[in-house]
Every structure is written in C-alpha cells, then in structure tokens.
Design a protein around this motif. Structure first.
Motif, PDB file in Angstrom:
ATOM      1  N   THR A 114       0.849  -1.188   0.000  1.00 22.31           N
ATOM      2  CA  THR A 114       0.000   0.000   0.000  1.00 22.31           C
ATOM      3  C   THR A 114       0.886   1.239   0.000  1.00 22.31           C
ATOM      4  OG1 THR A 114      -0.157  -0.272   2.397  1.00 22.31           O
ATOM      5  CG2 THR A 114      -2.030  -1.007   1.092  1.00 22.31           C
ATOM      6  N   ASP A 115       0.323   2.362  -0.415  1.00 22.07           N
ATOM      7  CA  ASP A 115       1.091   3.603  -0.543  1.00 22.07           C
ATOM      8  C   ASP A 115       1.117   4.320   0.802  1.00 22.07           C
ATOM      9  OD1 ASP A 115       2.515   5.660  -1.611  1.00 22.07           O
ATOM     10  OD2 ASP A 115       0.829   6.614  -2.626  1.00 22.07           O
ATOM     11  N   LYS A 132       2.885  -1.824  -6.058  1.00 18.74           N
ATOM     12  CA  LYS A 132       2.355  -0.914  -5.049  1.00 18.74           C
ATOM     13  C   LYS A 132       1.028  -0.355  -5.547  1.00 18.74           C
ATOM     14  CE  LYS A 132       4.917   2.069  -2.748  1.00 18.74           C
ATOM     15  NZ  LYS A 132       5.726   3.280  -2.403  1.00 18.74           N
ATOM     16  N   CYS A 133       0.031  -0.349  -4.681  1.00 18.30           N
ATOM     17  CA  CYS A 133      -1.297   0.156  -5.051  1.00 18.30           C
ATOM     18  C   CYS A 133      -1.390   1.635  -4.668  1.00 18.30           C
ATOM     19  CB  CYS A 133      -2.389  -0.640  -4.350  1.00 18.30           C
ATOM     20  SG  CYS A 133      -4.053  -0.004  -4.673  1.00 18.30           S
ATOM     21  N   PRO A 134      -1.565   2.538  -5.644  1.00 16.53           N
ATOM     22  CA  PRO A 134      -1.660   3.967  -5.327  1.00 16.53           C
ATOM     23  C   PRO A 134      -3.055   4.396  -4.876  1.00 16.53           C
ATOM     24  CG  PRO A 134      -1.776   3.659  -7.696  1.00 16.53           C
ATOM     25  CD  PRO A 134      -1.596   2.288  -7.092  1.00 16.53           C
ATOM     26  N   ASP A 135      -4.053   3.523  -5.044  1.00 17.09           N
ATOM     27  CA  ASP A 135      -5.437   3.876  -4.701  1.00 17.09           C
ATOM     28  C   ASP A 135      -5.681   3.732  -3.204  1.00 17.09           C
ATOM     29  OD1 ASP A 135      -5.775   4.264  -7.371  1.00 17.09           O
ATOM     30  OD2 ASP A 135      -6.834   2.392  -7.745  1.00 17.09           O
ATOM     31  N   HIS A 136      -6.672   4.469  -2.709  1.00 14.29           N
ATOM     32  CA  HIS A 136      -6.987   4.456  -1.277  1.00 14.29           C
ATOM     33  C   HIS A 136      -8.265   3.667  -1.011  1.00 14.29           C
ATOM     34  CE1 HIS A 136      -4.441   8.066   0.257  1.00 14.29           C
ATOM     35  NE2 HIS A 136      -3.817   7.395  -0.680  1.00 14.29           N
ATOM     36  N   TYR A 147      -8.119  -2.462  -8.069  1.00 15.55           N
ATOM     37  CA  TYR A 147      -6.804  -2.312  -8.702  1.00 15.55           C
ATOM     38  C   TYR A 147      -6.208  -3.678  -9.031  1.00 15.55           C
ATOM     39  CZ  TYR A 147      -2.151  -0.233  -9.427  1.00 15.55           C
ATOM     40  OH  TYR A 147      -0.961   0.168  -9.962  1.00 15.55           O
TER      41      TYR A 147
END
Length: 357
Positions: free
Chosen positions: A35-36, A311-315, A323
């Motif tokens: 996660t970001d 890495k997932c940039p979404d929240h 994603y």
C-alpha cells in the motif's frame, strides 16, 4: 471484470486450439502488494492524526466560528516542531551511567511533552465537535472525519505513553500501520533482504498457459486459509479445472483432505517430517514433475509486479481490490495479445516458406 477475465481466457484457449472443457492445471501462490504508506511509528501516526484534526477543524472554522482555531497554521507548526525535536533525540551510548540516565529522562520528558501537546489539540477538537453538533446542528455523518482522527489520536497517545514512559510492550493486535489505509498489514515473509512489507497478500491461480484464472485479496488471513476457497472459486468459473500445485505455505492436514474432494490431482507438499505414506506420495514421478513446474508461477507474479502491481496507489480496500482485478485482467489481455502476435508471425513464416519453395 471477473466475467470479462473469463472471456479473455477462453479467447486465448481458442487461439491456442485448446479445449476449455479439457482438464485445466493450475499453480497457486501469493505475494505482497504494498500500500502507498510511509513506514509507521507511533509518533508519526500521532502526528498524522493531530495534523488531520487541525486541518479538518480549520475548514469548519472557515464556515462557523469555532473556539481555538484562529491560529491553526501556527498550531500545526508548533506540533510539528515538537515532533521533530522528538525525532532528533537519540539514546546515549556513553559508558557513564549518569549520562545515560540523564539522556533517558530527557527523552521521556520529550515524549511526555509531545503527548501533552497532542492532548491539548485533541481536547480542542472534541470541544469543536460538541459545538458543531449542539450549536450549529451539524449531522453526525458530516463529522465522521473528526471522530475518526480523534479515535486515532487517543489510541496513539495511549500507546506512546505505555511504550515510552511506562516501558510496556504493545501487542501486535493493537497496532495500526496507517491512518489513511487502515487495511495495511505488517507482513514478514522471510525473504532475504526484505524483513517486512506493508500491504496485503494477494493470491493468484495461474494455468499452464500463463493465464491468471482467479485472484483473491487476503485480509487478515494466511495461505493455508485460502487454498480451498481459491480452488472452489476457480472451479466455479472453469469446471474442467482439476489439478493444482501449491507450495508448503498452503499446507494443513484439513487442506490435504478437502482439496482431494475437489481436484483429481493435488500437489501440496507437507511441512516437516514426512511419514512413509507422505514419502510415497511426494516421491511419485507425477508429483515431483508438478512440483518442479510450480515455480513458473513466480514468472506471472513478476510480470504483474513489473507492470504496476508492486504498489497500489489507490486508497481504500474497495479501490485496492479493484486495482488488483484490473491488473489481472490487463495481464491476461497482454498474454492474449502475445499469443495472437506469435500466431501471426508463425503464419507469415509459413507463407514465406511456401513462396520460397
């Protein structure tokens, strides 16, 4: 996306002249999708909580008169200075016990000052919540951010006091690793040079042609808990799926039994010492061949990571799962394009050979 993914795989099978109703073999493995988030400590998580409280309260102050937020920028800078001061303090390495003790007292006092100042802004935020509810009749639903970050701040103040001042060990289950991505988990898979990863495990089921048949985001669970669920979900989409290999992380006695009721061929190495029956099973030529072929699933994982699934940039957990689904679908479309390209090259090569003849 899952339905589209099935159609893409079927199209790939048609291009390869394979019967989707013939037996499909799979390889199942998991990896960590990060996660970001920044590396979490109890002090920077408290800083995040108070920073967001000040920010949200200042926005409400711009619409309504709230006590204590006229100098919100100065408040934020003051709290950040206290945070930086705490960051710079290091434990003494002196052999003089008096110097070491004095340094420890200084660090403890800095922690106390930090949580005391956080408590001032937390109390002020909670007063603002009451003013907004009672005086301005703001519905609770619009105050959700204030409640959320207040709870985060209360937890972090408590944990810092227990750890740094009372010298307690905080149980892992009580810890949060991100305020903005609360689904983030602390994962240690024992990889060389990678002591810990912050994210969620993702399990994939790949067939022998390189298509990803199914994927699952694993929240607060481990490989051995998802083995049967992965097989059932894959079999629901592809009824001819009847053979699968796993690594030792997916092993459990229950999995060994239940997987055999869903698959004709199960390659699931047992952990620990093997009994005579286990030795006969795992030393069989078919088992050994499938076990050697299992490592090919790492190629699919690497391809996913190289093309963006590192890495997932979404929240948010919903966006995280979306994603992953998009990445899997994209990978299968890419694989379909590769098959189509290779078929076209083969066709052109045959035409050239015919013309040359």
């Amino acid at each position: 996306m899952a339905r589209i993914n099935v159609e893409v795989i079927r199209a790939g099978y048609r291009l390869l002249d394979l019967d989707v109703h013939a037996m499909i073999r799979g390889r199942c493995d998991s990896f960590v999708l990060k996660t970001d988030v920044h590396f979490p400590t109890d002090t920077n998580l408290l800083y995040d909580a108070i920073r967001m409280l000040i920010q949200v309260c200042s926005k409400w102050h711009a619409q309504h008169v709230l006590p204590g937020w006229r100098n919100h920028e100065s408040n934020r800078r003051q709290f950040k200075r206290q945070y930086r001061k705490l960051q710079k303090l290091k434990h003494s390495t002196s052999k003089n016990e008096d110097k070491k003790a004095a340094k420890e007292r200084e660090i403890q006092q800095a922690y106390q000052d930090y949580i005391d100042l956080a408590g001032v802004y937390l109390d002020r935020a909670q007063t603002s919540i009451e003013v907004l509810k009672n005086d301005y009749k703001i519905p609770e639903i619009h105050l959700a951010d204030l409640h959320t970050f207040s709870q985060h701040a209360e937890r972090q103040i408590d944990q810092i006091r227990r750890r740094a001042i009372l010298d307690e060990t905080i149980p892992h289950a009580e810890k949060v690793f991100s305020l903005f991505q609360p689904h983030t988990e602390w994962i240690s898979k024992g990889k060389a040079g990678v002591p810990v990863e912050l994210g969620l495990r993702v399990c994939i089921m790949e067939d022998t042609q390189g298509f990803i048949l199914h994927s699952q985001v694993m929240q607060k669970t481990t490989d051995d808990k998802v083995a049967v669920a992965m097989v059932k979900a894959t079999k629901a989409q592809f009824p001819s799926f009847n053979a699968c290999s796993f690594d030792q992380g997916f092993h459990s006695p229950d999995n060994q039994k239940e997987l055999k009721s869903h698959l004709e061929h199960v390659v699931l190495p047992k952990k620990g010492k093997l009994s005579k029956a286990d030795q006969e099973r795992e030393y069989a030529p078919e088992f050994k061949h499938a076990k050697r072929q299992h490592s090919a699933v790492e190629s699919a994982i690497n391809a996913l990571e190289v093309h963006g699934l590192d890495k997932c940039p979404d929240h948010g957990i919903d966006a995280f799962e979306r994603y992953v689904a998009l990445a899997v679908l994209s990978r299968n479309i890419q694989k379909l394009g590769t098959i189509k390209r290779d078929a076209e090259r083969q066709r052109l090569l045959l035409e050239k050979q015919k013309l040359a003849a």
